[in-house]
Design a protein around this motif. Structure first.
Motif, PDB file in Angstrom:
ATOM      1  N   SER A   1       0.862  -1.172   0.000  1.00  0.00           N
ATOM      2  CA  SER A   1       0.000   0.000   0.000  1.00  0.00           C
ATOM      3  C   SER A   1       0.904   1.229   0.000  1.00  0.00           C
ATOM      4  O   SER A   1       2.131   1.102  -0.100  1.00  0.00           O
ATOM      5  CB  SER A   1      -0.923  -0.011   1.220  1.00  0.00           C
ATOM      6  N   ALA A   2       0.309   2.424   0.106  1.00  0.00           N
ATOM      7  CA  ALA A   2       1.116   3.644   0.060  1.00  0.00           C
ATOM      8  C   ALA A   2       0.357   4.814   0.685  1.00  0.00           C
ATOM      9  O   ALA A   2      -0.170   5.674  -0.022  1.00  0.00           O
ATOM     10  CB  ALA A   2       1.503   3.974  -1.386  1.00  0.00           C
ATOM     11  N   PRO A   3       0.268   4.892   2.020  1.00  0.00           N
ATOM     12  CA  PRO A   3      -0.413   6.030   2.665  1.00  0.00           C
ATOM     13  C   PRO A   3       0.231   7.364   2.287  1.00  0.00           C
ATOM     14  O   PRO A   3       1.451   7.489   2.252  1.00  0.00           O
ATOM     15  CB  PRO A   3      -0.244   5.726   4.154  1.00  0.00           C
ATOM     16  N   GLY A   4      -0.611   8.345   2.020  1.00  0.00           N
ATOM     17  CA  GLY A   4      -0.122   9.656   1.609  1.00  0.00           C
ATOM     18  C   GLY A   4       0.433  10.454   2.779  1.00  0.00           C
ATOM     19  O   GLY A   4      -0.274  10.705   3.755  1.00  0.00           O
ATOM     20  N   VAL A   5       1.684  10.863   2.664  1.00  0.00           N
ATOM     21  CA  VAL A   5       2.332  11.632   3.731  1.00  0.00           C
ATOM     22  C   VAL A   5       1.652  12.988   3.909  1.00  0.00           C
ATOM     23  O   VAL A   5       1.399  13.439   5.037  1.00  0.00           O
ATOM     24  CB  VAL A   5       3.830  11.801   3.427  1.00  0.00           C
ATOM     25  N   ASP A   6       1.359  13.665   2.796  1.00  0.00           N
ATOM     26  CA  ASP A   6       0.747  14.995   2.878  1.00  0.00           C
ATOM     27  C   ASP A   6      -0.585  14.934   3.627  1.00  0.00           C
ATOM     28  O   ASP A   6      -0.890  15.795   4.454  1.00  0.00           O
ATOM     29  CB  ASP A   6       0.524  15.562   1.473  1.00  0.00           C
ATOM     30  N   ARG A   7      -1.385  13.912   3.323  1.00  0.00           N
ATOM     31  CA  ARG A   7      -2.696  13.801   3.971  1.00  0.00           C
ATOM     32  C   ARG A   7      -2.562  13.419   5.442  1.00  0.00           C
ATOM     33  O   ARG A   7      -3.358  13.857   6.272  1.00  0.00           O
ATOM     34  CB  ARG A   7      -3.563  12.789   3.222  1.00  0.00           C
ATOM     35  N   ILE A   8      -1.580  12.584   5.761  1.00  0.00           N
ATOM     36  CA  ILE A   8      -1.342  12.240   7.166  1.00  0.00           C
ATOM     37  C   ILE A   8      -1.044  13.506   7.967  1.00  0.00           C
ATOM     38  O   ILE A   8      -1.626  13.751   9.033  1.00  0.00           O
ATOM     39  CB  ILE A   8      -0.177  11.241   7.281  1.00  0.00           C
ATOM     40  N   VAL A   9      -0.140  14.337   7.450  1.00  0.00           N
ATOM     41  CA  VAL A   9       0.242  15.559   8.172  1.00  0.00           C
ATOM     42  C   VAL A   9      -0.926  16.532   8.221  1.00  0.00           C
ATOM     43  O   VAL A   9      -1.157  17.196   9.240  1.00  0.00           O
ATOM     44  CB  VAL A   9       1.480  16.205   7.521  1.00  0.00           C
ATOM     45  N   MET A  10      -1.697  16.630   7.143  1.00  0.00           N
ATOM     46  CA  MET A  10      -2.858  17.520   7.114  1.00  0.00           C
ATOM     47  C   MET A  10      -3.851  17.150   8.221  1.00  0.00           C
ATOM     48  O   MET A  10      -4.388  18.030   8.913  1.00  0.00           O
ATOM     49  CB  MET A  10      -3.537  17.444   5.745  1.00  0.00           C
ATOM     50  N   LEU A  11      -4.082  15.852   8.402  1.00  0.00           N
ATOM     51  CA  LEU A  11      -5.006  15.407   9.444  1.00  0.00           C
ATOM     52  C   LEU A  11      -4.455  15.694  10.836  1.00  0.00           C
ATOM     53  O   LEU A  11      -5.170  16.202  11.708  1.00  0.00           O
ATOM     54  CB  LEU A  11      -5.280  13.912   9.285  1.00  0.00           C
ATOM     55  N   ILE A  12      -3.182  15.366  11.054  1.00  0.00           N
ATOM     56  CA  ILE A  12      -2.592  15.569  12.380  1.00  0.00           C
ATOM     57  C   ILE A  12      -2.555  17.057  12.735  1.00  0.00           C
ATOM     58  O   ILE A  12      -2.833  17.444  13.874  1.00  0.00           O
ATOM     59  CB  ILE A  12      -1.183  14.958  12.430  1.00  0.00           C
ATOM     60  N   ALA A  13      -2.234  17.902  11.741  1.00  0.00           N
ATOM     61  CA  ALA A  13      -2.164  19.348  11.975  1.00  0.00           C
ATOM     62  C   ALA A  13      -3.547  19.994  12.025  1.00  0.00           C
ATOM     63  O   ALA A  13      -3.662  21.183  12.333  1.00  0.00           O
ATOM     64  CB  ALA A  13      -1.322  20.015  10.885  1.00  0.00           C
ATOM     65  N   ASP A  14      -4.593  19.218  11.704  1.00  0.00           N
ATOM     66  CA  ASP A  14      -5.970  19.722  11.687  1.00  0.00           C
ATOM     67  C   ASP A  14      -6.103  20.897  10.732  1.00  0.00           C
ATOM     68  O   ASP A  14      -6.719  21.917  11.060  1.00  0.00           O
ATOM     69  CB  ASP A  14      -6.412  20.105  13.099  1.00  0.00           C
ATOM     70  N   GLU A  15      -5.537  20.742   9.540  1.00  0.00           N
ATOM     71  CA  GLU A  15      -5.621  21.770   8.510  1.00  0.00           C
ATOM     72  C   GLU A  15      -6.654  21.370   7.462  1.00  0.00           C
ATOM     73  O   GLU A  15      -6.740  20.195   7.085  1.00  0.00           O
ATOM     74  CB  GLU A  15      -4.253  21.965   7.835  1.00  0.00           C
TER      75      GLU A  15
END
Length: 589
Positions: free
Chosen positions: A533-547
């Motif tokens: 698989s390949a989780p998206g790094v940008d989306r992971i950070v977006m969720l954690i940063a609540d952006e």
């Protein structure tokens, strides 16, 4: 003493009082209090207050400077009076009495403020991104991104994965999104493509005998921007494993993702193992294949209730092949009619025919639908939905996919309007059992629905004996809070199964050999069962940063038109460059 600094702007504390120090940074704010000049000096690490008294060289120098000028300040650390301590600053117990100030770089008038978090037009922010990155929130997001990537890398290595780098210049593939093409100077008329993902290379690494691969991989797709997708390029945690089942893939990546969200987020995280939801169930219950499980509302199919019923509009639609999906509107009191009219108006504004609805008050159903259904059918409907005495319900009636989409959008809107979305949670799930094929209405043919390189459930026997539209694949998506983080699959590693799958989708054996030459050839020399698989790094950070937008966690993003306003890209090139590449440009009509 060092030429520029003995400490960072976040290092000094009360016990440092009386020492002589040197700091360097940007002039963040200036305040003149009765002739005494206060300057907040900022570097990557934090802020320190500088004090300059009138009559000295330091005062004169600082007084003339604009904010964001770069200076070096030498002086004594002074403990602040108790009343002057600033608890909001890590260095709030001290200040520096400036004895000497050296100007390293003077700033012109700023096109956007750095101090404060005032909203500013996006085109200005992107054009002057280097200034935007100095702002506290964005600076913090980019540091978070770096820390998240470091944590992902560490966790993957701890799981026994080895990092490899795959090519950036590769061949164009007929499957997937639109490629970015790179002309070859030494091969006139031929082009490389930037990889949409390292898909084939990571599978070839498994064929080559490497067991567990990962990479923080750059990927390039010529797609339009969205709030959760950058145009042009993005990064993903790409991984692949040999001799694994779907369960093994899930067990490997779940602790990595849960661990990162627990480490950097401030919300509860779904503990592994994550829930698994079949694609068909997700489309029915949530109206899409990336459900936000923070929303407790579940959609219910009520087609049979309306089949042959007294509510003629829906009954005729059902006879014509439509379905009816119901979206409850739970609450502690009856909803006014204006609430349902507002939902109907919203649906029409979004281009839909509208939403039917039924109100409940003290256990009594009201509205045209209840009136025409009659008491027996209405009671059946209430029971099927588990409605409380003051709950309501809206209905989406259309062909299955359209009804699912409208019901899913209504579910989200109702959840938001009623405040039902759980705020302090990261809720993960897997979507599994995707259909292998779908019918393309435009091309009037069967095509792959998700990933052509996936192993069909039932393998060759399923391809040879089942209706293609009934075949499921070992394909899966991981979803968090309604955001798809990645797609993945157990791969089709057998040439005979691959040829048959592509044959069903209309590809000849010769086309497969030509378009996927490297991979199909490799599979003929012994390939292990593998998946990833390949989780998206940008989306992971977006969720954690609540952006809300992915551009807030990317260092140098493009705008929605895939333009880099800071570097003026894309840009025209010279005629000489075009000649070297054997290219002529054609202006659009």
């Amino acid at each position: 003493m060092h030429a520029y600094r003995t400490h960072t702007c976040a290092a000094l504390r009360g016990p440092d009082a009386g020492t002589h120090v040197r700091l360097s940074g940007w002039v963040h704010r200036k305040r003149d209090h009765g002739g005494v000049l206060f300057v907040d000096l900022r570097d990557h690490y934090g802020l320190t207050q500088i004090v300059a008294n009138p009559g000295g060289a330091a005062f004169d120098t600082l007084d003339r400077l604009r904010v964001e000028s770069v200076v070096t300040v030498t002086g004594e650390v002074i403990a602040r009076d108790a009343a002057a301590v600033n608890p909001k600053m890590a260095t709030g117990a001290i200040e520096i009495r400036a004895a000497e100030v050296t100007v390293q770089s003077r700033a012109d008038e700023l096109p956007l403020p750095v101090a404060g978090e005032a909203d500013y037009p996006e085109d200005i922010r992107l054009k002057y991104r280097f200034l935007d990155l100095r702002r506290e929130r964005l600076h913090k997001n980019i540091v978070l991104r770096s820390n998240v990537i470091a944590s992902l890398r560490r966790r993957m290595i701890d799981q026994g994965f080895t990092e490899f780098q795959t090519p950036i210049l590769t061949a164009s593939s007929p499957e997937g999104a639109r490629d970015f093409l790179v002309p070859s100077r030494v091969h006139p008329g031929k082009f490389y493509a930037l990889p949409q993902a390292p898909q084939m290379f990571k599978q070839l690494l498994m064929v080559a005998g490497f067991d567990r691969y990962f990479q923080i991989a750059p990927c390039f797709r010529d797609e339009d921007a969205r709030a959760d997708r950058s145009p042009g390029e993005f990064y993903q945690l790409d991984f692949e494993m040999s001799f694994v089942t779907q369960d093994d893939v899930f067990a490997a990546i779940e602790p990595v993702l849960a661990g990162v969200f627990e480490e950097f987020g401030d919300k509860s995280v779904t503990p592994p193992p994550f829930p698994r939801i079949a694609y068909a169930e997700s489309m029915l219950k949530y109206g899409n294949d990336k459900p936000d499980l923070r929303n407790p509302i579940e959609i219910v199919d009520v087609t049979d209730v309306f089949r042959g019923s007294g509510f003629g509009i829906f009954a005729r639609m059902v006879d014509g092949g439509a379905v009816v999906r119901a979206v409850p509107t739970p609450g502690s009191g009856p909803r006014p009619r204006s609430f349902f009219d507002g939902l109907n108006d919203w649906a029409k504004a979004e281009g839909w025919a509208g939403l039917g609805y039924m109100t409940m008050k003290g256990g009594e159903a009201g509205g045209p639908i209840a009136k025409n259904l009659g008491p027996d059918k209405t009671a059946e409907l209430v029971a099927a939905l588990g409605l409380g005495p003051d709950d309501g319900v809206v209905f989406a009636a259309d062909k299955p996919l359209k009804a699912a989409k409208l019901a899913g959008l209504a579910r989200t809107r109702i959840g938001e309007e009623l405040g039902l979305i759980e705020a302090g949670a990261f809720k993960f799930c897997w979507i599994v059992d995707f259909p292998m094929f779908e019918y393309d209405e435009d091309a009037k043919k069967i095509d792959f629905s998700h990933n052509p390189f996936s192993m069909p459930q039932g393998e060759l026997t399923a391809l040879e004996t089942k209706d293609p539209l009934d075949i499921l694949a070992y394909q899966y998506d991981i979803v968090c809070n309604g955001i798809e983080l990645s797609s993945g699959a157990i791969r089709n590693h057998r040439p005979d199964i691959m040829y048959k799958a592509f044959e069903i989708a209309g590809y000849s054996r010769e086309q497969v050999d030509h378009d996927f030459a490297g991979m199909i050839a490799a599979f003929k020399f012994g390939a292990p069962p593998h998946g990833g698989s390949a989780p998206g790094v940008d989306r992971i950070v977006m969720l954690i940063a609540d952006e809300p937008n992915i551009r807030e966690v990317v260092v140098f993003p493009m705008n929605q038109r895939a333009e880099d306003l800071m570097m003026n890209a894309p840009s025209a090139v010279t005629a000489r460059q075009l000649r070297e590449l054997h290219i002529r440009t054609i202006d659009p009509a």
